[in-house]
Design a protein around this motif. Structure first.
Motif, PDB file in Angstrom:
ATOM      1  N   TRP A  82       0.821  -1.198   0.000  1.00  0.00           N
ATOM      2  CA  TRP A  82       0.000   0.000   0.000  1.00  0.00           C
ATOM      3  C   TRP A  82       0.864   1.261   0.000  1.00  0.00           C
ATOM      4  O   TRP A  82       0.545   2.243  -0.679  1.00  0.00           O
ATOM      5  N   LYS A  83       1.955   1.253   0.733  1.00  0.00           N
ATOM      6  CA  LYS A  83       2.815   2.430   0.837  1.00  0.00           C
ATOM      7  C   LYS A  83       3.599   2.697  -0.450  1.00  0.00           C
ATOM      8  O   LYS A  83       4.099   3.798  -0.651  1.00  0.00           O
ATOM      9  N   ALA A  85       4.375   3.873  -3.971  1.00  0.00           N
ATOM     10  CA  ALA A  85       3.742   4.891  -4.828  1.00  0.00           C
ATOM     11  C   ALA A  85       3.188   4.294  -6.116  1.00  0.00           C
ATOM     12  O   ALA A  85       2.315   4.884  -6.745  1.00  0.00           O
ATOM     13  N   ARG A  90      -3.459   3.367  -5.896  1.00  0.00           N
ATOM     14  CA  ARG A  90      -3.001   4.761  -5.819  1.00  0.00           C
ATOM     15  C   ARG A  90      -2.886   5.348  -7.232  1.00  0.00           C
ATOM     16  O   ARG A  90      -3.370   6.437  -7.510  1.00  0.00           O
ATOM     17  N   ARG A  91      -2.225   4.598  -8.098  1.00  0.00           N
ATOM     18  CA  ARG A  91      -1.888   5.081  -9.433  1.00  0.00           C
ATOM     19  C   ARG A  91      -3.103   5.159 -10.366  1.00  0.00           C
ATOM     20  O   ARG A  91      -3.335   6.161 -11.016  1.00  0.00           O
ATOM     21  N   GLY A  94      -6.680   6.539  -7.970  1.00  0.00           N
ATOM     22  CA  GLY A  94      -6.638   7.800  -7.229  1.00  0.00           C
ATOM     23  C   GLY A  94      -6.927   7.671  -5.752  1.00  0.00           C
ATOM     24  O   GLY A  94      -7.331   8.634  -5.111  1.00  0.00           O
ATOM     25  N   ILE A  95      -6.710   6.486  -5.204  1.00  0.00           N
ATOM     26  CA  ILE A  95      -6.956   6.267  -3.776  1.00  0.00           C
ATOM     27  C   ILE A  95      -5.711   6.714  -3.009  1.00  0.00           C
ATOM     28  O   ILE A  95      -4.617   6.215  -3.259  1.00  0.00           O
ATOM     29  N   SER A  96      -5.870   7.656  -2.100  1.00  0.00           N
ATOM     30  CA  SER A  96      -4.715   8.185  -1.380  1.00  0.00           C
ATOM     31  C   SER A  96      -4.720   7.810   0.097  1.00  0.00           C
ATOM     32  O   SER A  96      -3.720   8.004   0.784  1.00  0.00           O
ATOM     33  N   ALA A  97      -5.836   7.293   0.585  1.00  0.00           N
ATOM     34  CA  ALA A  97      -5.945   6.918   1.994  1.00  0.00           C
ATOM     35  C   ALA A  97      -6.959   5.792   2.106  1.00  0.00           C
ATOM     36  O   ALA A  97      -7.848   5.651   1.261  1.00  0.00           O
ATOM     37  N   THR A 100     -11.404   4.038   2.024  1.00  0.00           N
ATOM     38  CA  THR A 100     -12.070   4.951   1.094  1.00  0.00           C
ATOM     39  C   THR A 100     -13.274   4.226   0.518  1.00  0.00           C
ATOM     40  O   THR A 100     -13.174   3.054   0.156  1.00  0.00           O
ATOM     41  N   GLU A 122     -11.100   8.083   4.608  1.00  0.00           N
ATOM     42  CA  GLU A 122     -10.472   7.904   5.909  1.00  0.00           C
ATOM     43  C   GLU A 122     -11.432   8.122   7.072  1.00  0.00           C
ATOM     44  O   GLU A 122     -12.386   7.380   7.222  1.00  0.00           O
TER      45      GLU A 122
END
Length: 136
Positions: A82-83, A85, A90-91, A94-97, A100, A122
């Motif tokens: 998950w961490k 990049a 994420r890529r 568009g999930i940043s936290a 969600t 979150e």
């Protein structure tokens, strides 16, 4: 309320551009995708404390809905994955936290169908009133 299970072959999260829109057009209602942490092998519970706190609220709110909802839960990986990049969620999504909840639907804009996305992210996911308002 009925939570409609999404068969894995019907929706490929690795190709969000065409597969998701095609699926949404056939569904004719919003699709909720809940992005959560994968289970920790030692505890069998999600490794993320925010996800652990939100899960009972997700279950209660989605089960108590009076409308038929289409919901799928997606595990974003273990903590190192998950961490990263380059994590696909994420890529490409568009999930940043996490957690969600994404609400995906097809809307018409000037005669063209596009995928509309709303997100609850979150700490807001663990707020029962905000989650209820989000799905209504």
């Amino acid at each position: 309320m009925v939570i409609k299970a999404i068969p894995p072959a019907a929706l490929s999260l690795s190709d969000p551009t065409t597969t998701l829109q095609t699926y949404l057009e056939s569904l004719s209602r919003p699709l909720y995708i809940i992005f959560i942490a994968s289970p920790d092998p030692a505890t069998d519970a999600p490794w993320c404390p925010d996800v652990r706190a939100a899960l009972p609220i997700f279950n209660r709110v989605f089960e108590e809905s009076e409308e038929e909802l289409s919901v799928v839960t997606v595990q974003v990986g273990d903590k190192p994955a998950w961490k990263d990049a380059n994590n696909v969620f994420r890529r490409e999504w568009g999930i940043s936290a996490i957690p969600t909840v994404g609400k995906y639907s097809v809307i018409d804009v000037d005669g063209q169908s596009i995928v509309a996305v709303r997100m609850l992210v979150e700490n807001d996911c663990a707020d029962e009133d905000k989650l209820r308002a989000f799905i209504n």
